[in-house]
Design a protein around this motif. Structure first.
Motif, PDB file in Angstrom:
ATOM      1  N   THR A  98       0.831  -1.220   0.000  1.00 27.78           N
ATOM      2  CA  THR A  98       0.000   0.000   0.000  1.00 27.78           C
ATOM      3  C   THR A  98       0.866   1.270   0.000  1.00 27.78           C
ATOM      4  OG1 THR A  98      -0.067   0.222   2.403  1.00 27.78           O
ATOM      5  CG2 THR A  98      -1.742  -1.197   1.388  1.00 27.78           C
ATOM      6  N   GLY A  99       0.198   2.381  -0.236  1.00 23.60           N
ATOM      7  CA  GLY A  99       0.893   3.658  -0.266  1.00 23.60           C
ATOM      8  C   GLY A  99       1.419   4.058   1.103  1.00 23.60           C
ATOM      9  N   GLY A 100       0.589   3.845   2.126  1.00 27.15           N
ATOM     10  CA  GLY A 100       1.017   4.182   3.481  1.00 27.15           C
ATOM     11  C   GLY A 100       2.265   3.395   3.860  1.00 27.15           C
ATOM     12  N   TRP A 126      -1.608  14.162   2.050  1.00 28.49           N
ATOM     13  CA  TRP A 126      -2.173  12.847   2.421  1.00 28.49           C
ATOM     14  C   TRP A 126      -1.122  11.801   2.070  1.00 28.49           C
ATOM     15  CZ3 TRP A 126      -7.310  11.502   4.165  1.00 28.49           C
ATOM     16  CH2 TRP A 126      -7.487  10.138   4.370  1.00 28.49           C
ATOM     17  N   HIS A 127      -0.607  11.136   3.091  1.00 30.09           N
ATOM     18  CA  HIS A 127       0.395  10.096   2.824  1.00 30.09           C
ATOM     19  C   HIS A 127      -0.002   8.732   3.375  1.00 30.09           C
ATOM     20  CE1 HIS A 127       3.047  13.010   1.036  1.00 30.09           C
ATOM     21  NE2 HIS A 127       2.988  13.776   2.109  1.00 30.09           N
ATOM     22  N   GLY A 128      -1.180   8.635   4.001  1.00 33.48           N
ATOM     23  CA  GLY A 128      -1.634   7.319   4.427  1.00 33.48           C
ATOM     24  C   GLY A 128      -2.047   7.281   5.881  1.00 33.48           C
ATOM     25  N   GLU A 198       3.693  15.259  -2.321  1.00 32.86           N
ATOM     26  CA  GLU A 198       3.060  14.800  -3.565  1.00 32.86           C
ATOM     27  C   GLU A 198       3.317  15.881  -4.622  1.00 32.86           C
ATOM     28  OE1 GLU A 198      -1.307  13.975  -2.485  1.00 32.86           O
ATOM     29  OE2 GLU A 198      -0.386  14.728  -0.655  1.00 32.86           O
ATOM     30  N   SER A 203      -5.601  14.567  -2.374  1.00 31.59           N
ATOM     31  CA  SER A 203      -6.611  14.706  -1.315  1.00 31.59           C
ATOM     32  C   SER A 203      -6.673  16.137  -0.803  1.00 31.59           C
ATOM     33  CB  SER A 203      -6.294  13.768  -0.155  1.00 31.59           C
ATOM     34  OG  SER A 203      -6.249  12.447  -0.621  1.00 31.59           O
ATOM     35  N   ASP A 231       6.020  11.321  -3.197  1.00 24.83           N
ATOM     36  CA  ASP A 231       4.940  10.347  -3.092  1.00 24.83           C
ATOM     37  C   ASP A 231       4.084  10.468  -4.351  1.00 24.83           C
ATOM     38  OD1 ASP A 231       2.724   8.862  -2.518  1.00 24.83           O
ATOM     39  OD2 ASP A 231       2.330   9.766  -0.559  1.00 24.83           O
ATOM     40  N   GLN A 234      -0.624   8.770  -6.716  1.00 21.15           N
ATOM     41  CA  GLN A 234      -1.683   9.040  -7.701  1.00 21.15           C
ATOM     42  C   GLN A 234      -1.134   9.573  -9.013  1.00 21.15           C
ATOM     43  OE1 GLN A 234      -5.235  10.882  -6.359  1.00 21.15           O
ATOM     44  NE2 GLN A 234      -5.078  10.049  -4.302  1.00 21.15           N
ATOM     45  N   LYS A 260      -1.041   2.754  -5.566  1.00 22.99           N
ATOM     46  CA  LYS A 260      -2.286   2.944  -6.321  1.00 22.99           C
ATOM     47  C   LYS A 260      -2.174   2.592  -7.817  1.00 22.99           C
ATOM     48  CE  LYS A 260      -4.366   6.510  -3.373  1.00 22.99           C
ATOM     49  NZ  LYS A 260      -5.689   6.016  -3.014  1.00 22.99           N
TER      50      LYS A 260
HETATM   51  C1  LIG Z   1      -0.602  10.657  -2.300  1.00 23.89           C
HETATM   52  C2  LIG Z   1      -1.004   9.482  -1.461  1.00 23.89           C
HETATM   53  N1  LIG Z   1      -0.081   8.832  -0.755  1.00 23.89           N
HETATM   54  C3  LIG Z   1      -0.382   7.776  -0.001  1.00 23.89           C
HETATM   55  C4  LIG Z   1      -1.666   7.330   0.103  1.00 23.89           C
HETATM   56  C5  LIG Z   1      -1.984   6.169   0.984  1.00 23.89           C
HETATM   57  O1  LIG Z   1      -2.098   5.012   0.233  1.00 23.89           O
HETATM   58  P1  LIG Z   1      -2.824   3.734   0.858  1.00 23.89           P
HETATM   59  O2  LIG Z   1      -4.210   4.146   1.146  1.00 23.89           O
HETATM   60  O3  LIG Z   1      -2.678   2.723  -0.225  1.00 23.89           O
HETATM   61  O4  LIG Z   1      -2.062   3.373   2.087  1.00 23.89           O
HETATM   62  C6  LIG Z   1      -2.681   7.963  -0.625  1.00 23.89           C
HETATM   63  C7  LIG Z   1      -4.075   7.491  -0.533  1.00 23.89           C
HETATM   64  O5  LIG Z   1      -5.003   8.135  -0.901  1.00 23.89           O
HETATM   65  C8  LIG Z   1      -2.343   9.076  -1.422  1.00 23.89           C
HETATM   66  O6  LIG Z   1      -3.266   9.731  -2.121  1.00 23.89           O
END
Ligand SMILES: Cc1ncc(COP(=O)(O)O)c(C=O)c1O
Length: 422
Positions: A98-100, A126-128, A198, A203, A231, A234, A260
């Motif tokens: 996952t991104g987080g 937004w990083h998770g 980002e 978000s 990051d 997206q 993602k």
């Molecule tokens: C830029 C960004 N980084 C990280 C995440 C987190 O990813 P995940 O929900 O897969 O952990 C998101 C989720 O929306 C995101 O938009």
């Protein structure tokens, strides 16, 4: 409640989705709904892409999951193919889910390499939802669960439409940037590790960094001995009209995170860095041992996504269709006074609704009504919440057709017209 599912993010949509194909999702009555959020901003190839289906079937039957101490051919191929798309310095890949999780890994790498612990993030980021990632997330979710990790400092998001540094319409992002760093430097204990951003805040409300910003950020970062983490959850894999959003700026990060879009909707992420960072982490006993690290099935999916994005020239397609879609949004802005701003690039576009163009008063309730009406009319056009309340994030699959764009825009037009009397 008619079900036992925990409400992890407020209310669920009322309709239940039965299946998904291409640019559409379908409810149980068979009603087709255009998916203009690519699922959770991820499914760049549309739903049920036949080549992805074939890879999943093959891998599920032959090589699905392994002890995390093994690597397998699909993982080696994935790392080779992905790094071949990237600048030379990005040559070591940690495959995760996952991104987080990828952001946790990147932050841990930066802390290990620098010996510092402080992290700088945008104030609309937004990083998770995991510990370190959520500590660096400022667009929502900060209240009600006690302290977050210490040492996370914010930099003002360069939000041209709403910045107090844009009073006269002549946005001085450099003054805002310098002001932000002055405050960071005053708060810092001198143990800085990383800047995480980002390239287009999603978000936070589809906010593009001004040209020149990333280069200035890299210089500030390096001057303080920190690592720059981008990051691209997206913005990666062609979404913005380049394979990666950083290409526009010609700024190569120390650590690049993909998620993602990398799995085109399936759970795959990657933290990518230089051989030097990898070696230093290894020498210092770096540990990021997770159950699904380097799993062969998602890695094979990732290699196929890389192949398709390059072969089908999806970045150019995103650029071309993004221009087409953005022109239609600009036209809607001419005709609907509630559209305050249209922004973004490629197929990652934002439409901000306001109740008054002069005061730019946010229109979150109106946005919810327009979004709900779009869903009834057959298009999933998602409205932001929290920091991006009133902002539509429009991100169809990169495989979307012009006809599908036209249909979604006709629905958006109708919904704006019906709901938009303010
Ligand atoms: C830029 C960004 N980084 C990280 C995440 C987190 O990813 P995940 O929900 O897969 O952990 C998101 C989720 O929306 C995101 O938009």
């Amino acid at each position: 409640m008619s079900h036992k599912v925990f409400r992890y993010g407020g209310d669920f949509a009322e309709i239940r989705i039965a299946r998904a194909q291409g640019s559409y999702i379908f409810d149980h009555a068979g009603r087709a709904i255009l998916d203009f959020t690519s699922g959770q901003m991820s499914g760049i190839l549309g739903h049920g892409h036949p080549e992805i289906v074939a890879v999943v079937n093959h891998m599920a039957a032959n090589l699905d999951h392994l002890h995390s101490g093994f690597i397998s051919d699909p993982v080696v191929t994935f790392a080779d193919d992905l790094t071949a798309m990237l600048p030379d310095s990005l040559e070591r890949v940690l495959p995760l889910s996952t991104g987080g999780e990828a952001n946790e890994a990147a932050l841990r790498m930066a802390k290990t390499v620098t010996g510092g612990f402080e992290v700088v993030a945008f104030d609309r980021s937004w990083h998770g939802m995991t510990g370190g990632a959520s500590a660096a997330t400022f667009s929502g979710g900060r209240r009600g669960h006690g302290p977050t990790l210490p040492g996370v400092l914010t930099l003002p998001t360069p939000h041209a439409y709403r910045s107090p540094f844009n009073k006269s319409g002549d946005y001085d992002w450099r003054a805002e940037f310098e002001y932000g760093w002055e405050i960071i430097d005053r708060q810092s204990t001198g143990q800085m590790a990383a800047v995480i951003v980002e390239p287009i805040l999603s978000s936070g409300g589809i906010i593009e960094l001004p040209e020149g910003y990333l280069a200035a950020l890299r210089d500030k970062t390096h001057a303080r001995g920190m690592l720059l983490i981008l990051d691209e959850a997206q913005t990666g894999m062609g979404r913005t009209g380049d394979h990666f959003a950083f290409e526009r700026d010609g700024v190569v990060p120390d650590i690049l995170n993909l998620s993602k879009t990398l799995g085109a909707g399936l759970p795959l992420s990657a933290t990518i860095t230089s051989a030097a960072v990898e070696q230093d982490c290894y020498d210092k006993g770096f540990l990021f041992y997770t159950t699904h690290a380097a799993d062969p099935l998602p890695a094979a999916v990732g290699a196929k996504v890389v192949e398709i994005v390059i072969r089908d020239q999806l970045a150019s397609r995103a650029r071309e269709l993004g221009d087409y879609l953005k022109a239609q949004l600009a036209d809607l802005q001419q005709r609907h006074a509630i559209i305050g701003d249209v922004r973004g690039r490629g197929l990652l576009l934002g439409v901000e609704l306001v109740t008054d163009r002069q005061t730019k008063a946010p229109a979150s309730d109106l946005g919810m009504a327009v979004s709900q009406r779009c869903l009834e009319l057959g298009a999933c056009l998602n409205i932001g919440r929290r920091a991006s309340a009133g902002v539509f994030r429009i991100a169809p699959p990169l495989t979307v057709s012009r006809d599908e764009i036209d249909s979604a825009m006709a629905i958006f037009d109708q919904a704006l017209g019906e709901c938009g009397t303010v």
